[in-house]
Design a protein around this motif. Structure first.
Motif, PDB file in Angstrom:
ATOM      1  N   PRO A  31      -1.126  -1.282 -15.338  1.00 20.67           N
ATOM      2  CA  PRO A  31      -0.776  -2.701 -15.259  1.00 20.67           C
ATOM      3  C   PRO A  31      -0.774  -3.378 -16.619  1.00 20.67           C
ATOM      4  CG  PRO A  31      -3.063  -2.397 -14.633  1.00 20.67           C
ATOM      5  CD  PRO A  31      -2.505  -1.019 -14.875  1.00 20.67           C
ATOM      6  N   ALA A  32       0.156  -4.312 -16.784  1.00 23.88           N
ATOM      7  CA  ALA A  32       0.175  -5.139 -17.980  1.00 23.88           C
ATOM      8  C   ALA A  32      -0.581  -6.440 -17.762  1.00 23.88           C
ATOM      9  CB  ALA A  32       1.613  -5.444 -18.387  1.00 23.88           C
ATOM     10  N   THR A  33      -0.644  -6.865 -16.498  1.00 21.93           N
ATOM     11  CA  THR A  33      -1.332  -8.120 -16.177  1.00 21.93           C
ATOM     12  C   THR A  33      -2.171  -7.906 -14.911  1.00 21.93           C
ATOM     13  OG1 THR A  33       0.758  -8.850 -15.153  1.00 21.93           O
ATOM     14  CG2 THR A  33       0.272  -9.666 -17.371  1.00 21.93           C
ATOM     15  N   ASN A  34      -1.821  -8.581 -13.820  1.00 26.12           N
ATOM     16  CA  ASN A  34      -2.669  -8.534 -12.620  1.00 26.12           C
ATOM     17  C   ASN A  34      -2.034  -7.802 -11.445  1.00 26.12           C
ATOM     18  OD1 ASN A  34      -0.736 -10.629 -12.220  1.00 26.12           O
ATOM     19  ND2 ASN A  34      -2.052 -11.571 -10.673  1.00 26.12           N
ATOM     20  N   LEU A  35      -0.956  -7.057 -11.681  1.00 29.99           N
ATOM     21  CA  LEU A  35      -0.261  -6.359 -10.606  1.00 29.99           C
ATOM     22  C   LEU A  35      -0.397  -4.854 -10.799  1.00 29.99           C
ATOM     23  CD1 LEU A  35       3.034  -8.471 -10.454  1.00 29.99           C
ATOM     24  CD2 LEU A  35       0.876  -8.866  -9.253  1.00 29.99           C
ATOM     25  N   VAL A  36      -0.859  -4.165  -9.755  1.00 32.61           N
ATOM     26  CA  VAL A  36      -1.052  -2.715  -9.808  1.00 32.61           C
ATOM     27  C   VAL A  36      -0.152  -2.072  -8.757  1.00 32.61           C
ATOM     28  CG1 VAL A  36      -2.693  -0.810  -9.604  1.00 32.61           C
ATOM     29  CG2 VAL A  36      -3.436  -3.008 -10.570  1.00 32.61           C
ATOM     30  N   PHE A  37       0.802  -1.274  -9.192  1.00 32.20           N
ATOM     31  CA  PHE A  37       1.712  -0.573  -8.292  1.00 32.20           C
ATOM     32  C   PHE A  37       1.305   0.896  -8.209  1.00 32.20           C
ATOM     33  CE2 PHE A  37       4.014  -4.337  -9.259  1.00 32.20           C
ATOM     34  CZ  PHE A  37       4.887  -4.546  -8.206  1.00 32.20           C
ATOM     35  N   PHE A  38       1.377   1.443  -6.993  1.00 34.88           N
ATOM     36  CA  PHE A  38       1.024   2.852  -6.823  1.00 34.88           C
ATOM     37  C   PHE A  38       1.861   3.449  -5.705  1.00 34.88           C
ATOM     38  CE2 PHE A  38      -1.908   0.185  -4.468  1.00 34.88           C
ATOM     39  CZ  PHE A  38      -2.040   0.788  -3.226  1.00 34.88           C
ATOM     40  N   GLU A  39       1.981   4.781  -5.732  1.00 33.51           N
ATOM     41  CA  GLU A  39       2.764   5.475  -4.721  1.00 33.51           C
ATOM     42  C   GLU A  39       2.145   6.835  -4.436  1.00 33.51           C
ATOM     43  OE1 GLU A  39       6.441   7.453  -6.994  1.00 33.51           O
ATOM     44  OE2 GLU A  39       6.350   5.271  -7.226  1.00 33.51           O
ATOM     45  N   ILE A  40       2.491   7.387  -3.284  1.00 27.29           N
ATOM     46  CA  ILE A  40       2.018   8.719  -2.899  1.00 27.29           C
ATOM     47  C   ILE A  40       2.992   9.747  -3.450  1.00 27.29           C
ATOM     48  CG2 ILE A  40       1.534  10.241  -0.943  1.00 27.29           C
ATOM     49  CD1 ILE A  40       0.832   7.734   0.674  1.00 27.29           C
ATOM     50  N   THR A  41       2.474  10.737  -4.145  1.00 26.91           N
ATOM     51  CA  THR A  41       3.341  11.706  -4.828  1.00 26.91           C
ATOM     52  C   THR A  41       3.525  13.015  -4.071  1.00 26.91           C
ATOM     53  OG1 THR A  41       1.436  12.536  -6.090  1.00 26.91           O
ATOM     54  CG2 THR A  41       2.751  10.778  -7.085  1.00 26.91           C
ATOM     55  N   ASP A  42       2.625  13.312  -3.117  1.00 27.63           N
ATOM     56  CA  ASP A  42       2.706  14.628  -2.470  1.00 27.63           C
ATOM     57  C   ASP A  42       3.274  14.572  -1.055  1.00 27.63           C
ATOM     58  OD1 ASP A  42       0.626  13.480  -1.085  1.00 27.63           O
ATOM     59  OD2 ASP A  42      -0.918  14.840  -1.854  1.00 27.63           O
ATOM     60  N   GLY A  43       3.697  13.385  -0.625  1.00 22.30           N
ATOM     61  CA  GLY A  43       4.363  13.266   0.669  1.00 22.30           C
ATOM     62  C   GLY A  43       3.485  13.555   1.868  1.00 22.30           C
ATOM     63  N   ARG A  44       2.183  13.403   1.726  1.00 20.46           N
ATOM     64  CA  ARG A  44       1.298  13.744   2.852  1.00 20.46           C
ATOM     65  C   ARG A  44       1.497  12.815   4.043  1.00 20.46           C
ATOM     66  NH1 ARG A  44      -4.568  13.182   0.230  1.00 20.46           N
ATOM     67  NH2 ARG A  44      -3.433  14.091  -1.536  1.00 20.46           N
ATOM     68  N   PHE A  45       1.846  11.559   3.750  1.00 24.13           N
ATOM     69  CA  PHE A  45       2.255  10.611   4.798  1.00 24.13           C
ATOM     70  C   PHE A  45       2.933   9.435   4.114  1.00 24.13           C
ATOM     71  CE2 PHE A  45      -2.506  10.319   4.510  1.00 24.13           C
ATOM     72  CZ  PHE A  45      -2.577   9.236   3.641  1.00 24.13           C
ATOM     73  N   PRO A  46       3.656   8.596   4.870  1.00 20.87           N
ATOM     74  CA  PRO A  46       4.357   7.458   4.267  1.00 20.87           C
ATOM     75  C   PRO A  46       3.370   6.451   3.680  1.00 20.87           C
ATOM     76  CG  PRO A  46       5.211   7.926   6.464  1.00 20.87           C
ATOM     77  CD  PRO A  46       3.953   8.721   6.309  1.00 20.87           C
ATOM     78  N   ILE A  47       3.824   5.690   2.709  1.00 21.91           N
ATOM     79  CA  ILE A  47       2.973   4.671   2.094  1.00 21.91           C
ATOM     80  C   ILE A  47       2.543   3.630   3.123  1.00 21.91           C
ATOM     81  CG2 ILE A  47       4.841   3.116   1.395  1.00 21.91           C
ATOM     82  CD1 ILE A  47       1.817   4.086  -0.807  1.00 21.91           C
ATOM     83  N   GLU A  48       3.389   3.402   4.146  1.00 22.31           N
ATOM     84  CA  GLU A  48       3.015   2.451   5.204  1.00 22.31           C
ATOM     85  C   GLU A  48       1.753   2.921   5.930  1.00 22.31           C
ATOM     86  OE1 GLU A  48       7.404   2.121   4.509  1.00 22.31           O
ATOM     87  OE2 GLU A  48       5.982   3.778   4.822  1.00 22.31           O
ATOM     88  N   GLU A  49       1.610   4.219   6.093  1.00 22.59           N
ATOM     89  CA  GLU A  49       0.426   4.760   6.754  1.00 22.59           C
ATOM     90  C   GLU A  49      -0.812   4.533   5.906  1.00 22.59           C
ATOM     91  OE1 GLU A  49      -2.154   6.657   9.416  1.00 22.59           O
ATOM     92  OE2 GLU A  49      -0.139   5.814   9.684  1.00 22.59           O
ATOM     93  N   LEU A  50      -0.685   4.719   4.604  1.00 20.55           N
ATOM     94  CA  LEU A  50      -1.827   4.471   3.718  1.00 20.55           C
ATOM     95  C   LEU A  50      -2.236   3.000   3.774  1.00 20.55           C
ATOM     96  CD1 LEU A  50      -3.812   5.365   1.519  1.00 20.55           C
ATOM     97  CD2 LEU A  50      -2.023   4.852  -0.172  1.00 20.55           C
ATOM     98  N   ALA A  51      -1.253   2.094   3.729  1.00 21.31           N
ATOM     99  CA  ALA A  51      -1.560   0.669   3.781  1.00 21.31           C
ATOM    100  C   ALA A  51      -2.209   0.297   5.108  1.00 21.31           C
ATOM    101  CB  ALA A  51      -0.286  -0.146   3.565  1.00 21.31           C
ATOM    102  N   LEU A  52      -1.766   0.926   6.202  1.00 17.72           N
ATOM    103  CA  LEU A  52      -2.343   0.626   7.502  1.00 17.72           C
ATOM    104  C   LEU A  52      -3.769   1.154   7.598  1.00 17.72           C
ATOM    105  CD1 LEU A  52      -1.909  -0.631  10.245  1.00 17.72           C
ATOM    106  CD2 LEU A  52      -0.856   1.501  11.017  1.00 17.72           C
ATOM    107  N   ARG A  53      -4.010   2.334   7.066  1.00 19.28           N
ATOM    108  CA  ARG A  53      -5.382   2.869   7.065  1.00 19.28           C
ATOM    109  C   ARG A  53      -6.312   1.971   6.245  1.00 19.28           C
ATOM    110  NH1 ARG A  53      -4.807   9.484   6.502  1.00 19.28           N
ATOM    111  NH2 ARG A  53      -3.392   9.767   8.284  1.00 19.28           N
ATOM    112  N   ALA A  54      -5.797   1.494   5.107  1.00 16.24           N
ATOM    113  CA  ALA A  54      -6.594   0.582   4.301  1.00 16.24           C
ATOM    114  C   ALA A  54      -6.857  -0.721   5.056  1.00 16.24           C
ATOM    115  CB  ALA A  54      -5.875   0.294   2.986  1.00 16.24           C
TER     116      ALA A  54
END
Length: 355
Positions: free
Chosen positions: A290-313
């Motif tokens: 991050p350069a300021t207050n925004l942190v972007f991240f993604e799943i690299t190994d395809g274990r499940f969709p990013i929507e699933e990670l957000a829902l688990r969180a």
């Protein structure tokens, strides 16, 4: 673009809200300032607190005048409406908020074409502007406005260098275009760059600042420019909904933010760096520094969709936002502590491990 989480009943309350800095709550001291505000009819220029805010912001941004508006999106739309005529073309980055997140307002309201320029981190250079310029013929849409975004939201909260801002503004002015800055998180850029706000905006005919993001106010943004421009912008404000009447209570929150919530943005930036460092240690996650207050991240190994990670969180009480395919964003702000960041790292680590 923002994507909602799948609906799921029975979710627990959100404990750590990293969805956006627009989710900040006004502090007790800010609420006290709001209650004590002098008010009047903003329509007739009789609200002293609104007037004080607009005068202060115009001076701070080096412009002649300013107008108080409900939102940053309304600032952008009124700026485009005032700068352009139907059929004109506006130059901006292809990931700009104007393009991705304002409901097609520029075309629906102004009847203009948005020409998206390419470039890393939501930025383009003077050469890209030159290449995008069309000949002034009857066959081409008249190009009347160039817009930049400081900081660049979808590009990860990156900060335009002041020299680059100056260069693209000079190129646009040389071609007869007006210049506009979407300064939704302008003060994040000021704090991160250690450059005064005037240096960032000196090449831009109009600029606005949002008070509902890192500055923590519940409502409001201020659009600044020449006195003539702001007079015309007021007519569009009237057409789009009119005055806010006794808006001094909201303006008081913005004045409080100017006094108390700018320097502390450095804390949000430190928390974002802390979050990014923690997530970078999680197997299967790729994190954009991050350069300021925004942190972007993604799943690299395809274990499940990013929507699933957000829902688990979310099931564990952590809320993040989704922006496009396989990309999530966490936004630090004044309601988030270092302890919250460490807790968020733990939640996302566990969510990535879950079967």
């Amino acid at each position: 673009m923002y994507m909602p989480l799948p609906a799921q009943p029975g979710l627990p309350p959100v404990r750590i809200d990293l969805y956006s800095d627009t989710h900040t709550r006004p502090t007790a001291a800010m609420r006290t300032a709001m209650l004590a505000a002098e008010v009047g009819d903003e329509q007739y220029g009789d609200d002293p607190t609104v007037n004080a805010l607009c005068d202060r912001m115009a001076a701070l941004l080096g412009k002649e005048a300013a107008v108080f508006l409900p939102s940053g999106t309304m600032c952008n739309q009124i700026a485009v409406l005032t700068h352009t005529r139907p059929g004109d073309e506006v130059l901006c980055h292809e990931t700009a908020h104007l393009v991705t997140s304002e409901g097609g307002g520029a075309s629906a309201l102004s009847g203009v074409n948005l020409l998206g320029l390419r470039g890393a981190e939501g930025q383009f250079d003077a050469d890209a502007v030159t290449e995008a310029l069309r000949p002034r013929t009857r066959n081409a849409p008249p190009q009347s406005l160039l817009s930049v975004e400081q900081t660049t939201n979808i590009a990860g909260g990156a900060v335009w260098p002041v020299a680059a801002l100056d260069a693209v503004a000079a190129t646009a002015h040389g071609a007869g275009l007006a210049t506009h800055m979407d300064g939704a998180r302008l003060f994040n850029a000021v704090v991160a760059s250690n450059q005064p706000v005037g240096a960032h905006v000196r090449g831009y005919d109009t600029v606005w600042v949002d008070f509902t993001k890192g500055l923590g106010a519940p409502l409001g943004a201020v659009l600044a420019g020449t006195s003539t421009f702001i007079g015309a912008a007021w007519r569009w404000k009237q057409r789009l909904g009119g005055a806010m009447r006794q808006a001094g209570m909201c303006a008081a929150a913005c004045l409080y933010a100017l006094d108390h919530n700018i320097a502390r943005l450095a804390e949000d930036h430190a928390n974002a760096a802390r979050l990014a460092a923690g997530l970078a240690r999680v197997p299967g996650l790729a994190v954009q520094p991050p350069a300021t207050n925004l942190v972007f991240f993604e799943i690299t190994d395809g274990r499940f969709p990013i929507e699933e990670l957000a829902l688990r969180a979310r099931r564990a009480g952590l809320l993040v936002s989704l922006l496009g395919r396989n990309r999530a964003r966490a936004c630090t702000h004044l309601d988030i502590t270092a302890a919250d960041v460490d807790d968020a790292v733990s939640i996302l680590t566990d969510a990535m491990k879950a079967g």
